[in-house]
Design an enzyme around this catalytic site. Sequence first.
Site, PDB file in Angstrom:
ATOM      1  N   SER A 183      10.768 -10.003   3.565  1.00 19.72           N
ATOM      2  CA  SER A 183      10.479 -11.255   2.858  1.00 19.72           C
ATOM      3  C   SER A 183      10.285 -10.903   1.388  1.00 19.72           C
ATOM      4  O   SER A 183       9.535 -10.002   1.041  1.00 19.72           O
ATOM      5  CB  SER A 183       9.229 -11.937   3.421  1.00 19.72           C
ATOM      6  N   ILE A 221       0.809  -1.229   0.000  1.00 19.69           N
ATOM      7  CA  ILE A 221       0.000   0.000   0.000  1.00 19.69           C
ATOM      8  C   ILE A 221       0.835   1.269   0.000  1.00 19.69           C
ATOM      9  O   ILE A 221       0.307   2.366  -0.078  1.00 19.69           O
ATOM     10  CB  ILE A 221      -0.977   0.049   1.191  1.00 19.69           C
ATOM     11  N   ASP A 274      12.892  -3.483   0.207  1.00 20.72           N
ATOM     12  CA  ASP A 274      12.423  -2.209   0.757  1.00 20.72           C
ATOM     13  C   ASP A 274      13.608  -1.309   1.099  1.00 20.72           C
ATOM     14  O   ASP A 274      13.589  -0.094   0.820  1.00 20.72           O
ATOM     15  CB  ASP A 274      11.563  -2.466   1.994  1.00 20.72           C
ATOM     16  N   LYS A 311      14.306  -1.876   8.262  1.00 16.86           N
ATOM     17  CA  LYS A 311      13.294  -2.887   7.913  1.00 16.86           C
ATOM     18  C   LYS A 311      13.768  -4.183   8.542  1.00 16.86           C
ATOM     19  O   LYS A 311      14.585  -4.906   7.960  1.00 16.86           O
ATOM     20  CB  LYS A 311      13.210  -3.033   6.384  1.00 16.86           C
ATOM     21  N   GLU A 322      10.076   0.171   9.522  1.00 12.88           N
ATOM     22  CA  GLU A 322       8.950  -0.343   8.729  1.00 12.88           C
ATOM     23  C   GLU A 322       8.635  -1.788   9.075  1.00 12.88           C
ATOM     24  O   GLU A 322       9.535  -2.629   9.175  1.00 12.88           O
ATOM     25  CB  GLU A 322       9.247  -0.241   7.233  1.00 12.88           C
ATOM     26  N   ALA A 364       6.125  -5.251   8.139  1.00 18.90           N
ATOM     27  CA  ALA A 364       6.031  -6.091   6.930  1.00 18.90           C
ATOM     28  C   ALA A 364       4.559  -6.406   6.732  1.00 18.90           C
ATOM     29  O   ALA A 364       3.930  -7.016   7.616  1.00 18.90           O
ATOM     30  CB  ALA A 364       6.830  -7.387   7.111  1.00 18.90           C
TER      31      ALA A 364
HETATM   32  N1  LIG Z   1       2.955   7.423  -3.572  1.00 18.77           N
HETATM   33  C1  LIG Z   1       3.301   6.524  -4.503  1.00 18.77           C
HETATM   34  N2  LIG Z   1       3.446   6.916  -5.792  1.00 18.77           N
HETATM   35  C2  LIG Z   1       3.765   6.022  -6.758  1.00 18.77           C
HETATM   36  N3  LIG Z   1       3.969   4.699  -6.532  1.00 18.77           N
HETATM   37  C3  LIG Z   1       3.821   4.266  -5.253  1.00 18.77           C
HETATM   38  C4  LIG Z   1       3.495   5.138  -4.180  1.00 18.77           C
HETATM   39  N4  LIG Z   1       3.429   4.404  -3.032  1.00 18.77           N
HETATM   40  C5  LIG Z   1       3.701   3.142  -3.395  1.00 18.77           C
HETATM   41  N5  LIG Z   1       3.947   3.038  -4.710  1.00 18.77           N
HETATM   42  C6  LIG Z   1       4.277   1.810  -5.448  1.00 18.77           C
HETATM   43  O1  LIG Z   1       3.380   0.786  -5.021  1.00 18.77           O
HETATM   44  C7  LIG Z   1       4.099  -0.452  -4.826  1.00 18.77           C
HETATM   45  C8  LIG Z   1       3.980  -0.877  -3.361  1.00 18.77           C
HETATM   46  O2  LIG Z   1       4.525   0.139  -2.551  1.00 18.77           O
HETATM   47  P1  LIG Z   1       5.401  -0.222  -1.276  1.00 18.77           P
HETATM   48  O3  LIG Z   1       6.489  -1.159  -1.653  1.00 18.77           O
HETATM   49  O4  LIG Z   1       5.804   1.074  -0.630  1.00 18.77           O
HETATM   50  O5  LIG Z   1       4.324  -0.990  -0.396  1.00 18.77           O
HETATM   51  P2  LIG Z   1       4.513  -1.576   1.073  1.00 18.77           P
HETATM   52  O6  LIG Z   1       3.272  -1.249   1.820  1.00 18.77           O
HETATM   53  O7  LIG Z   1       5.802  -1.075   1.644  1.00 18.77           O
HETATM   54  O8  LIG Z   1       4.605  -3.140   0.814  1.00 18.77           O
HETATM   55  P3  LIG Z   1       5.231  -4.284   1.777  1.00 18.77           P
HETATM   56  O9  LIG Z   1       4.113  -4.725   2.656  1.00 18.77           O
HETATM   57  O10 LIG Z   1       5.685  -5.316   0.799  1.00 18.77           O
HETATM   58  O11 LIG Z   1       6.382  -3.674   2.527  1.00 18.77           O
HETATM   59  C9  LIG Z   1       5.544  -0.168  -5.242  1.00 18.77           C
HETATM   60  O12 LIG Z   1       5.714  -0.526  -6.605  1.00 18.77           O
HETATM   61  C10 LIG Z   1       5.673   1.336  -5.103  1.00 18.77           C
HETATM   62  O13 LIG Z   1       6.645   1.896  -5.980  1.00 18.77           O
HETATM   63  C1  LIG Z   2       5.937 -10.182   0.525  1.00 18.45           C
HETATM   64  C2  LIG Z   2       5.367  -8.830   0.844  1.00 18.45           C
HETATM   65  N1  LIG Z   2       6.019  -7.850  -0.018  1.00 18.45           N
HETATM   66  C3  LIG Z   2       5.616  -8.456   2.308  1.00 18.45           C
HETATM   67  N2  LIG Z   2       7.044  -8.341   2.541  1.00 18.45           N
HETATM   68  C4  LIG Z   2       5.011  -9.448   3.296  1.00 18.45           C
HETATM   69  C5  LIG Z   2       3.508  -9.429   3.247  1.00 18.45           C
HETATM   70  C6  LIG Z   2       2.897 -10.419   4.205  1.00 18.45           C
HETATM   71  C7  LIG Z   2       1.377 -10.474   4.092  1.00 18.45           C
HETATM   72  C8  LIG Z   2       0.780 -11.613   4.882  1.00 18.45           C
HETATM   73  C9  LIG Z   2      -0.745 -11.590   4.796  1.00 18.45           C
HETATM   74  O1  LIG Z   2      -1.360 -10.615   5.318  1.00 18.45           O
HETATM   75  O2  LIG Z   2      -1.318 -12.468   4.122  1.00 18.45           O
HETATM   76 MG   LIG Z   3       7.470  -2.070   2.228  1.00 18.32          MG
END
Ligand SMILES: Nc1ncnc2c1ncn2[C@@H]1O[C@H](COP(=O)(O)OP(=O)(O)OP(=O)(O)O)[C@@H](O)[C@H]1O
Ligand SMILES: C[C@H](N)[C@H](N)CCCCCC(=O)O
Ligand SMILES: [Mg+2]
Length: 211
Positions: free
Chosen positions: A37, A14, A44, A33, A100, A102
Site C-alpha cells: 500500500s 521500522i 518495497d 511483498k 514481507e 505490511a
Molecule cells: N538500517 C537502516 N539504515 C538506514 N535507514 C534505514 C534502515 N532501516 C530502515 N531505514 C529507512 O527507514 C525508512 C523505513 O524503512 P522500511 O521501509 O524498511 O520500513 P518498513 O518497516 O519496511 O515499513 P512498511 O511497514 O511501510 O513496509 C526507510 O526510509 C528506510 O530507508
Molecule cells: C503505508 C505503510 N508504508 C504500510 N505499507 C502500511 C502500514 C499499515 C499500518 C496500519 C496501522 O497499524 O495503523
Molecule cells: Mg516495508
Amino acid sequence: MTKRIVITGTDTGIGKTVFSAGLAGLLDGSYWKPVQSGLDGETDSEVVERLAGLPPGRVLPEVYRLKSPLSPHRSAELDGVAIEAAKLSLPALPGPLVIEGAGGLMVPLNRQTKLIDIFAQWQLPVILCARTALGTINHTLLSIEALRARSIPLIGLAFIGDEVADTQRTIVEFSGVPQLGRLPHLDPLTGKTLRDAMTTSFDLGLITGVE
Ligand SMILES: Nc1ncnc2c1ncn2[C@@H]1O[C@H](COP(=O)(O)OP(=O)(O)OP(=O)(O)O)[C@@H](O)[C@H]1O
Ligand SMILES: C[C@H](N)[C@H](N)CCCCCC(=O)O
Ligand SMILES: [Mg+2]
C-alpha cells in the site's frame, strides 16, 4: 534449510524492507511483498531491487498494489478492490524466499482478516523486526504474545537501530525469544553497506537452522 521466512515487525516504518533486502541478499534467495500500500516513490519491492543485489527475476510481483499509503484494508477500499485471503497463496519456487508483511501484525487486509491471520494459515517461521528505541519493549512483547497465541513459529528478533543493550536484553529475557542480531542505522544505505552490516550482525545459521 528454512526455505520460506516471513519478515514482520512491531510497526510500520521500522526497517522490515531494508532488513528483508539484506536477508534475501545473504540467502541468495527471492523476495515477495504480497500487499503493497502506497505507490508514490519507491515501493518495497523496488527498494529490495536496489539494495539486495539479487539476479533479475528474484523479486516477485505483488498480488495487490494499492495507491494510498494507508492500512491495506482502507487503501484497497479507496481503490475499489477487496483483498482476498485466498489470493495470498504461497508461491512455489526453488531456493529461499523472504516474505514481507505490511506494517505490524494486526494490520487489517479487509474488514474480517488481519495479516496475522494469514501468517497463522501459512505457519511459516517468522522473524520479528523491532526498534531499539524507547517504546519497543511493550510493542515487541505484545507482538510476541500475539504470535504465540496463534502458534506461529518465531525464529527470533532482528533489532533495527542503535544499540540499547538493556532494552534488547530485557526483551530477550522476558520473552525467551533469541536476538538474531541488530542492524544499525546505515549512512549511507547502499547495497554494500547493507550486505556488510548483515554479514557482521547476523548469524545465518541461527536464521536458517543450518550450521
Ligand atoms: N538500517 C537502516 N539504515 C538506514 N535507514 C534505514 C534502515 N532501516 C530502515 N531505514 C529507512 O527507514 C525508512 C523505513 O524503512 P522500511 O521501509 O524498511 O520500513 P518498513 O518497516 O519496511 O515499513 P512498511 O511497514 O511501510 O513496509 C526507510 O526510509 C528506510 O530507508
Ligand atoms: C503505508 C505503510 N508504508 C504500510 N505499507 C502500511 C502500514 C499499515 C499500518 C496500519 C496501522 O497499524 O495503523
Ligand atoms: Mg516495508
